[in-house]
Scaffold this motif. Sequence first.
Motif, PDB file in Angstrom:
ATOM      1  N   ASP A 173       0.805  -1.218   0.000  1.00  0.00           N
ATOM      2  CA  ASP A 173       0.000   0.000   0.000  1.00  0.00           C
ATOM      3  C   ASP A 173       0.841   1.272   0.000  1.00  0.00           C
ATOM      4  O   ASP A 173       0.296   2.369  -0.163  1.00  0.00           O
ATOM      5  N   ILE A 174       2.141   1.137   0.188  1.00  0.00           N
ATOM      6  CA  ILE A 174       3.001   2.317   0.250  1.00  0.00           C
ATOM      7  C   ILE A 174       3.111   2.945  -1.143  1.00  0.00           C
ATOM      8  O   ILE A 174       3.533   2.308  -2.103  1.00  0.00           O
ATOM      9  N   LEU A 175       2.699   4.179  -1.252  1.00  0.00           N
ATOM     10  CA  LEU A 175       2.720   4.895  -2.525  1.00  0.00           C
ATOM     11  C   LEU A 175       4.064   5.547  -2.793  1.00  0.00           C
ATOM     12  O   LEU A 175       4.470   5.719  -3.942  1.00  0.00           O
ATOM     13  N   LEU A 176       4.751   5.922  -1.725  1.00  0.00           N
ATOM     14  CA  LEU A 176       6.040   6.604  -1.854  1.00  0.00           C
ATOM     15  C   LEU A 176       6.857   6.367  -0.601  1.00  0.00           C
ATOM     16  O   LEU A 176       6.331   6.422   0.506  1.00  0.00           O
ATOM     17  N   ARG A 177       8.123   6.093  -0.779  1.00  0.00           N
ATOM     18  CA  ARG A 177       9.076   6.041   0.331  1.00  0.00           C
ATOM     19  C   ARG A 177      10.171   7.049   0.015  1.00  0.00           C
ATOM     20  O   ARG A 177      11.070   6.790  -0.778  1.00  0.00           O
ATOM     21  N   ALA A 178      10.056   8.227   0.605  1.00  0.00           N
ATOM     22  CA  ALA A 178      11.021   9.296   0.361  1.00  0.00           C
ATOM     23  C   ALA A 178      12.186   9.159   1.330  1.00  0.00           C
ATOM     24  O   ALA A 178      11.991   8.970   2.538  1.00  0.00           O
ATOM     25  N   LYS A 179      13.387   9.252   0.819  1.00  0.00           N
ATOM     26  CA  LYS A 179      14.581   9.117   1.651  1.00  0.00           C
ATOM     27  C   LYS A 179      15.455  10.359   1.519  1.00  0.00           C
ATOM     28  O   LYS A 179      15.233  11.208   0.669  1.00  0.00           O
ATOM     29  N   GLY A 180      16.453  10.429   2.368  1.00  0.00           N
ATOM     30  CA  GLY A 180      17.396  11.529   2.304  1.00  0.00           C
ATOM     31  C   GLY A 180      17.396  12.357   3.560  1.00  0.00           C
ATOM     32  O   GLY A 180      16.783  12.008   4.577  1.00  0.00           O
ATOM     33  N   GLN A 181      18.107  13.456   3.486  1.00  0.00           N
ATOM     34  CA  GLN A 181      18.199  14.389   4.603  1.00  0.00           C
ATOM     35  C   GLN A 181      17.782  15.766   4.138  1.00  0.00           C
ATOM     36  O   GLN A 181      17.968  16.138   2.968  1.00  0.00           O
ATOM     37  N   LYS A 212       7.695  17.773  -0.790  1.00  0.00           N
ATOM     38  CA  LYS A 212       7.763  16.422  -1.343  1.00  0.00           C
ATOM     39  C   LYS A 212       6.393  15.748  -1.345  1.00  0.00           C
ATOM     40  O   LYS A 212       6.037  15.036  -2.282  1.00  0.00           O
ATOM     41  N   ILE A 213       5.624  15.978  -0.284  1.00  0.00           N
ATOM     42  CA  ILE A 213       4.282  15.386  -0.204  1.00  0.00           C
ATOM     43  C   ILE A 213       3.387  15.958  -1.300  1.00  0.00           C
ATOM     44  O   ILE A 213       2.682  15.218  -2.003  1.00  0.00           O
ATOM     45  N   LEU A 214       3.414  17.280  -1.475  1.00  0.00           N
ATOM     46  CA  LEU A 214       2.592  17.909  -2.497  1.00  0.00           C
ATOM     47  C   LEU A 214       2.982  17.446  -3.891  1.00  0.00           C
ATOM     48  O   LEU A 214       2.126  17.119  -4.724  1.00  0.00           O
ATOM     49  N   ASP A 215       4.285  17.414  -4.159  1.00  0.00           N
ATOM     50  CA  ASP A 215       4.765  16.984  -5.474  1.00  0.00           C
ATOM     51  C   ASP A 215       4.382  15.533  -5.750  1.00  0.00           C
ATOM     52  O   ASP A 215       3.929  15.191  -6.847  1.00  0.00           O
ATOM     53  N   ALA A 216       4.581  14.669  -4.756  1.00  0.00           N
ATOM     54  CA  ALA A 216       4.303  13.248  -4.941  1.00  0.00           C
ATOM     55  C   ALA A 216       2.821  12.997  -5.162  1.00  0.00           C
ATOM     56  O   ALA A 216       2.437  12.192  -6.022  1.00  0.00           O
ATOM     57  N   THR A 217       1.972  13.683  -4.403  1.00  0.00           N
ATOM     58  CA  THR A 217       0.520  13.481  -4.534  1.00  0.00           C
ATOM     59  C   THR A 217       0.037  13.930  -5.912  1.00  0.00           C
ATOM     60  O   THR A 217      -0.743  13.234  -6.565  1.00  0.00           O
ATOM     61  N   ALA A 218       0.510  15.098  -6.360  1.00  0.00           N
ATOM     62  CA  ALA A 218       0.107  15.594  -7.675  1.00  0.00           C
ATOM     63  C   ALA A 218       0.628  14.692  -8.791  1.00  0.00           C
ATOM     64  O   ALA A 218      -0.020  14.542  -9.832  1.00  0.00           O
ATOM     65  N   LYS A 219       1.777  14.070  -8.585  1.00  0.00           N
ATOM     66  CA  LYS A 219       2.336  13.159  -9.596  1.00  0.00           C
ATOM     67  C   LYS A 219       1.588  11.837  -9.614  1.00  0.00           C
ATOM     68  O   LYS A 219       1.353  11.254 -10.685  1.00  0.00           O
ATOM     69  N   LEU A 220       1.195  11.341  -8.446  1.00  0.00           N
ATOM     70  CA  LEU A 220       0.483  10.071  -8.364  1.00  0.00           C
ATOM     71  C   LEU A 220      -0.921  10.174  -8.934  1.00  0.00           C
ATOM     72  O   LEU A 220      -1.426   9.225  -9.552  1.00  0.00           O
ATOM     73  N   TYR A 221      -1.572  11.327  -8.718  1.00  0.00           N
ATOM     74  CA  TYR A 221      -2.952  11.518  -9.150  1.00  0.00           C
ATOM     75  C   TYR A 221      -2.973  12.711 -10.104  1.00  0.00           C
ATOM     76  O   TYR A 221      -3.080  13.856  -9.678  1.00  0.00           O
ATOM     77  N   LYS A 222      -2.874  12.418 -11.391  1.00  0.00           N
ATOM     78  CA  LYS A 222      -2.606  13.421 -12.415  1.00  0.00           C
ATOM     79  C   LYS A 222      -3.646  14.530 -12.471  1.00  0.00           C
ATOM     80  O   LYS A 222      -3.343  15.651 -12.873  1.00  0.00           O
ATOM     81  N   THR A 223      -4.871  14.226 -12.094  1.00  0.00           N
ATOM     82  CA  THR A 223      -5.930  15.237 -12.194  1.00  0.00           C
ATOM     83  C   THR A 223      -5.983  16.160 -10.979  1.00  0.00           C
ATOM     84  O   THR A 223      -6.792  17.090 -10.949  1.00  0.00           O
ATOM     85  N   ILE A 224      -5.150  15.905  -9.991  1.00  0.00           N
ATOM     86  CA  ILE A 224      -5.126  16.734  -8.784  1.00  0.00           C
ATOM     87  C   ILE A 224      -3.923  17.663  -8.826  1.00  0.00           C
ATOM     88  O   ILE A 224      -2.788  17.215  -9.016  1.00  0.00           O
ATOM     89  N   GLU A 225      -4.157  18.950  -8.664  1.00  0.00           N
ATOM     90  CA  GLU A 225      -3.084  19.933  -8.646  1.00  0.00           C
ATOM     91  C   GLU A 225      -2.698  20.263  -7.199  1.00  0.00           C
ATOM     92  O   GLU A 225      -3.450  20.000  -6.265  1.00  0.00           O
ATOM     93  N   ARG A 226      -1.527  20.855  -7.057  1.00  0.00           N
ATOM     94  CA  ARG A 226      -1.005  21.123  -5.709  1.00  0.00           C
ATOM     95  C   ARG A 226      -1.954  21.985  -4.877  1.00  0.00           C
ATOM     96  O   ARG A 226      -2.078  21.781  -3.674  1.00  0.00           O
ATOM     97  N   ASP A 227      -2.625  22.938  -5.526  1.00  0.00           N
ATOM     98  CA  ASP A 227      -3.519  23.813  -4.754  1.00  0.00           C
ATOM     99  C   ASP A 227      -4.871  23.173  -4.481  1.00  0.00           C
ATOM    100  O   ASP A 227      -5.789  23.835  -3.978  1.00  0.00           O
TER     101      ASP A 227
END
Length: 311
Positions: free
Chosen positions: A147-155, A211-226
């Motif tokens: 169910d994991i849609l994204l695993r963001a890593k880094g610092q 990162k959350i906003l970018d990932a969500t908009a990328k996963l669901y193409k019809t949803i924009e950041r705003d």
Amino acid sequence: MEHEESPEALIPLFKLERVLNQDQNGKRGGPALCLAERAAFPSDEEALTEFHSALVNVKNLGNNDIYRWYMASSRTTETSPPELKLNLIYPCTEKHIKKYSPQEVRMVTETPDIYKNLVRPYMQRMREEGRLNWVFNILEGRAEQDDILLRAKGQSADGQDEEFLLMPDLNWDRKTLSSLHLLAFPTRRDIWSLRDLKKSNIIWLKEMKEKILDATAKLYKTIERDQIKLYVHYQPTYYHFHIHVVHVMCEATATQAVGKAFGLENIISQLECMAGGPDASMAEATLTYHLGTSTDLWTEVFSPLKESTKD
């Protein structure tokens, strides 16, 4: 349609042309609109038994620890598409029963001293009782990995661990984008709630937000950041910091209301405006929020405090 028809006779005469809108929140002669809402579930034992026995096409969506969730249909044919979202908690506790039972709600004010001396120890006790097993199952790879849609890593730019997981909230049907509801779980365990956020976390929070906003908009193409809003709960249901990610059109239930939901951008702004150095934190703020009168926090902390002021 004939104007003289009885109200009950009109529904069978309604001819569906197209669905204009689906709202999970809740003219005769010529074009007509038919607004459909679910009636309240009957509470008598016979009706509930009939409802349970009528469930068909039950499909398990996942399970973790004591939690399981399904899609199902209440119709009589196996080919009917599921229209019910079912959540099963087994075995459940008295706390679960209280949470989902009707209860009064009261506004409370939590000062820094009340938080430090009474609420923080309560949080510690809840964590030690194993309430976070299901969260740790996810973070440690033992459950819900599909169910994991994204695993963001880094610092982040200031060197803080920026790893987080993005996944569907168990109450979302995973299809209706206007009711999109995701959860972002940072893997770090030192932040239990918004009370642990410090000025030193500002860069970490800002970069995670982007990162959350970018990932969500990328996963669901019809949803924009705003069209995406981010908030955290206080008091939360469980004490591992997490961020709710919802569509702006998602039904604004009590969980998104003032007194429960705190916007992430507003929290960041409040931290930026705080006096003091990097260790200045939300623990120093006075917060007002609502509590159910059946919750332990009310019965153990705020109700006794209220009674003491009457003396």
